[in-house]
Design an enzyme around this catalytic site. Structure first.
Site, PDB file in Angstrom:
ATOM      1  N   ASN A 101       0.785  -1.102   0.133  1.00  3.47           N
ATOM      2  CA  ASN A 101      -0.001   0.106   0.039  1.00  3.47           C
ATOM      3  C   ASN A 101       0.856   1.362   0.000  1.00  3.47           C
ATOM      4  O   ASN A 101       0.317   2.279  -0.664  1.00  3.47           O
ATOM      5  CB  ASN A 101      -1.154   0.064   1.319  1.00  3.47           C
ATOM      6  CG  ASN A 101      -1.487   1.573   1.418  1.00  3.47           C
ATOM      7  OD1 ASN A 101      -2.435   1.782   0.852  1.00  3.47           O
ATOM      8  ND2 ASN A 101      -1.019   2.188   2.615  1.00  3.47           N
ATOM      9  N   SER A 152      -3.381   3.105  -8.491  1.00  4.78           N
ATOM     10  CA  SER A 152      -4.225   4.368  -8.521  1.00  4.78           C
ATOM     11  C   SER A 152      -4.674   4.707  -9.851  1.00  4.78           C
ATOM     12  O   SER A 152      -4.595   3.775 -10.873  1.00  4.78           O
ATOM     13  CB  SER A 152      -3.369   5.466  -8.418  1.00  4.78           C
ATOM     14  OG  SER A 152      -3.891   6.806  -8.744  1.00  4.78           O
ATOM     15  N   TYR A 165       4.458  10.146 -10.829  1.00  8.99           N
ATOM     16  CA  TYR A 165       3.510   9.250 -10.024  1.00  8.99           C
ATOM     17  C   TYR A 165       2.685   8.343 -11.037  1.00  8.99           C
ATOM     18  O   TYR A 165       2.546   7.399 -10.772  1.00  8.99           O
ATOM     19  CB  TYR A 165       2.530  10.202  -9.230  1.00  8.99           C
ATOM     20  CG  TYR A 165       1.660   9.608  -8.446  1.00  8.99           C
ATOM     21  CD1 TYR A 165       1.987   8.898  -7.242  1.00  8.99           C
ATOM     22  CD2 TYR A 165       0.223   9.535  -8.717  1.00  8.99           C
ATOM     23  CE1 TYR A 165       1.098   8.302  -6.426  1.00  8.99           C
ATOM     24  CE2 TYR A 165      -0.485   8.738  -8.131  1.00  8.99           C
ATOM     25  CZ  TYR A 165      -0.345   8.215  -6.679  1.00  8.99           C
ATOM     26  OH  TYR A 165      -1.138   7.531  -6.005  1.00  8.99           O
ATOM     27  N   SER A 168       4.684   5.498 -12.307  1.00 12.74           N
ATOM     28  CA  SER A 168       5.031   4.702 -11.018  1.00 12.74           C
ATOM     29  C   SER A 168       3.634   3.650 -10.980  1.00 12.74           C
ATOM     30  O   SER A 168       3.871   2.335 -10.781  1.00 12.74           O
ATOM     31  CB  SER A 168       5.450   5.356  -9.844  1.00 12.74           C
ATOM     32  OG  SER A 168       4.358   5.920  -9.273  1.00 12.74           O
TER      33      SER A 168
END
Length: 266
Positions: A101, A152, A165, A168
């Site tokens: 997480n 995400s 981000y 990733s």
């Protein structure tokens, strides 16, 4: 098929993870903390890790008894990552579920490059997941366990001024699919959840003030088809579902839990 009474079904769910050892990274706040509390309510034995010992202690208190095993460490540090697995196995003797997480986010575009920022994001969001999973796999094979990665919507859809981000999380999604394929013959399932905007402390190290962060999350509501941001418990429940026997025939998926963000036009 025999129907269960509501009381019997509630009892069954409370014992979903009885005797199961669940390791959760980034459990000191946000989605990780909520996931730890939720798993505890479902009977799991927890190993929780993060950098903030004080916050981990507070989460452990909310989990109740048996008290979670706490490991402090920095996922950007290889030795800390190895210690997380070694300590968990030494304490419990096994591992059933790994929840990757922990993540960091920084704003940046191709016109404002920073290799230091890029390396920091990939070290935590991708490299540590690769290392931790590699170390966990032998134990997960023994228990026929499973992995849930917290990705995400940014892994599925591009977001402005969030290039490293987004990259990733896209890498994490492909990692999920590849490892699911590799471990399927060993009966180890690997899945990921892809949350939309969920108000947590993840933006606190971006340089924004608390008021600016509040404004950002308010603006993000419009990115969701449902017109609202998500809640940490909604994500935690999805993670628990994917880790449970109810999802025993599910592997290799990236599940949007994003209020319909992924179906909105760019």
């Amino acid at each position: 098929m025999r129907e269960r009474s509501p009381r019997a079904e509630a009892q069954r769910r409370r014992m979903f993870f009885a005797g199961k050892v669940v390791l959760i990274t980034g459990a000191s706040s946000g989605i990780g903390a909520e996931t730890a509390i939720h798993f505890a309510q479902l009977g799991a034995l927890l190993s929780i890790t993060g950098r903030n010992k004080h916050n981990l202690d507070k989460v452990a208190e909310q989990c109740g008894q048996p008290k979670p095993f706490i490991i402090t460490g920095d996922l950007a540090n290889e030795n800390d990552v190895k210690n997380i697995i070694d300590s968990t196995i030494k304490h419990y003797g096994k591992l059933d579920i790994l929840v990757n997480n922990a993540a960091v986010v920084k704003f940046g575009s191709i016109e404002t490059p920073s290799l230091e920022q890029y390396d920091n994001i990939f070290n935590v969001n991708v490299r540590s997941v690769f290392q931790l999973t590699t170390l966990a796999v032998p134990y997960l094979i023994k228990t026929k366990g499973n992995i849930v990665n917290v990705s995400s919507v940014a892994g599925l859809r591009p977001l402005k001024n969030n290039l490293p981000y987004c990259m990733s999380k896209a890498a994490l999604d492909q990692f999920t699919r590849c490892v699911a394929l590799e471990l399927a013959s060993r009966q180890v399932r690997v899945n990921s959840v892809n949350p939309g905007a969920v108000p947590t402390n993840i933006l606190r190290n971006t340089g924004l003030t608390q008021e600016q962060i509040k404004i950002v999350f308010e603006q993000l509501k419009g990115g969701h088809a449902l017109g609202r941001n998500g809640d940490t418990l909604e994500i935690a429940k999805t993670i628990a579902f994917l880790a449970s026997d109810d999802a025993s025939f599910i592997t290799g998926i990236t599940m949007p839990v994003d209020g319909g963000w992924h179906v909105m036009s760019a």
